[in-house]
Design a protein around this motif. Structure first.
Motif, short mmCIF file in Angstrom:
data_model
loop_
_atom_site.label_atom_id
_atom_site.label_comp_id
_atom_site.label_asym_id
_atom_site.label_seq_id
_atom_site.Cartn_x
_atom_site.Cartn_y
_atom_site.Cartn_z
N TRP A 330 68.44 -3.78 40.09
CA TRP A 330 67.65 -4.10 38.90
C TRP A 330 67.60 -5.61 38.69
O TRP A 330 66.58 -6.16 38.26
CB TRP A 330 68.27 -3.42 37.68
N GLU A 334 61.81 -5.31 40.26
CA GLU A 334 61.16 -4.05 40.64
C GLU A 334 60.69 -4.05 42.09
O GLU A 334 60.59 -2.99 42.71
CB GLU A 334 59.96 -3.78 39.71
N SER A 337 63.42 -2.31 44.18
CA SER A 337 64.06 -1.09 43.68
C SER A 337 64.05 -0.03 44.79
O SER A 337 63.25 -0.05 45.72
CB SER A 337 63.33 -0.57 42.44
#
Length: 426
Positions: A330, A334, A337
């Protein structure tokens, strides 16, 4: 309390407690700032730009290694013998710096065309590639002397001055990166933001080193001969490992995608967490290993203690990171991810490489060098067999391949260190 203070080991324990505390605190600041700077660049640079940034930084590391090829190990080994003499230590340092500058020229000749090609191959234009190559110069210039200059205060255990300078450089990098990369999210700007503070810190580092080493000394032909003996023996393996040491980056840049290149670079940034212990080892343990008498029982005891300490620490840290993999990803953003398993693979590979590095630091500071043909054959066998075992065109396969190769090299370094210690007659 009086009984405790009167114990013969009290002053020694007090000294080590203060030294480790100060060093650990300073390195937490340095590595913390470095980690923040790395995360900042990951978040501010577009994925394509970060892929180029990863490639450029990897090549900068290769350039620095080619400009060293054993010089720093030789200076540490020679300096450890004469560290109490300002004149003799100055002669060792000046000889090392003179030799390093000559090697730097050939390093640039070899690596610049390769970097240019890889940048173009990964989507950079001619102008962008040219600017990235130019932006590397300040950091490369500083690298020619900073790790040699650091040897002097490390041998004298002037940890405070050294770490104060490192903190200043780290703050400069973070501030410049935050301002410049936010406004200009380009690779060459990010590299310059890291390189300029390093050049300024290098100026201060010279003043620190010259407190203990006489800068007026001229390069010494006898010392140069001793250093060249190490360089000649290390050169083949150093050239080989300059490129094989980051083979996952080269494979991804040649056979993978731009996204995979950015991902492997971003995951590698997490390894900065481990650098605190690596820095403590470099500051406190390596110089003392270099100063140990060449006695079998002392060296064996210290070596085994060091290996055990490193293994326990890195195992614990790797387990902690694996439990917090989602939270750590995190932090990266993003764009990165869903890479929990890949993060664990990356961390395991770093742990194994770090353990191999500990053994290498130990025997290299003693002036012991594995014959380069043996080193190259062992690594090349690992690389070739690994290419057939793992799918090197994707991120997961490259990370598994990296663990495999690092494990073989770690085993080789551990065995060589033990064999050399056992061969001592005293």
């Amino acid at each position: 309390m009086r009984i405790l203070k009167s114990h013969p080991s009290y002053n020694k324990l007090l000294y080590w407690g203060k030294t480790i505390s100060i060093t650990a605190l300073s390195q937490m600041v340095v590595q913390g700032l470095g980690f923040l700077c790395g995360i900042l660049i990951i978040r501010l640079l577009p994925l394509e730009e970060y892929a180029l940034y990863t490639l450029a930084n990897t090549m900068l590391g290769a350039m620095t290694m080619l400009a060293d090829v054993g010089v720093s190990n030789g200076v540490m080994a020679q300096g450890g013998k004469v560290w109490q003499s300002r004149e003799k230590l100055g002669a060792v340092l000046m000889t090392g710096l003179h030799l390093r500058r000559k090697l730097a020229f050939w390093s640039l000749i070899v690596t610049t065309p390769i970097l240019f090609y890889l940048l173009l191959h990964n989507g950079a234009g001619w102008l962008t590639s040219f600017l990235i190559v130019l932006s590397i110069i300040p950091a490369f210039y500083a690298s020619l002397s900073d790790n040699l200059l650091e040897i002097v205060p490390k041998l004298h255990q002037d940890i405070y001055s050294l770490q104060k300078n490192q903190i200043s450089v780290s703050i400069g990098r973070l501030v410049l990166s935050a301002i410049l990369v936010f406004i200009f999210p380009w690779t060459f700007v990010a590299i310059l933001a890291s390189g300029i503070p390093r050049v300024l810190g290098n100026i201060k580092l010279k003043k620190i080193a010259y407190n203990f080493a006489d800068e007026s000394q001229k390069p010494d032909s006898i010392i140069r001969k001793d250093l060249m003996a190490i360089v000649k023996r290390v050169l083949p393996s150093s050239v080989y490992f300059t490129f094989s040491g980051q083979i996952s980056i080269w494979f991804i840049s040649l056979f993978g995608t731009t996204m995979a290149l950015a991902q492997v670079g971003a995951l590698g940034r997490i390894s900065l967490i481990f650098n605190l212990f690596s820095a403590l080892f470099g500051f406190l343990i390596v110089p003392r290993l270099a100063r140990l008498p060449n006695e079998k029982h002392i060296l064996l005891k210290k070596y085994l203690q060091t290996i055990l300490l490193v293994f326990v620490f890195y195992t614990g840290l790797a387990l902690t990171i694996s439990l917090l993999s989602k939270e750590i990803l995190w932090i990266l953003g993003e764009k990165y991810s869903g890479l929990e398993y890949e993060l664990i693979l990356s961390i395991v590979g770093f742990c194994v490489s770090a353990l191999a590095g500990v053994s290498f630091s130990f025997y290299s500071t003693r002036g012991w060098i594995i014959h380069p043909i043996i080193v190259i054959l062992v690594d090349l066998s690992a690389v070739v067999s690994g290419v057939f075992i793992f799918p090197i065109s994707n991120l997961k396969g490259v990370l598994q391949f990296n663990i495999y190769v690092a494990s073989i090299l770690c085993l080789m370094n551990l065995l060589y260190s033990l064999i050399k210690i056992k061969s001592i007659k005293v």
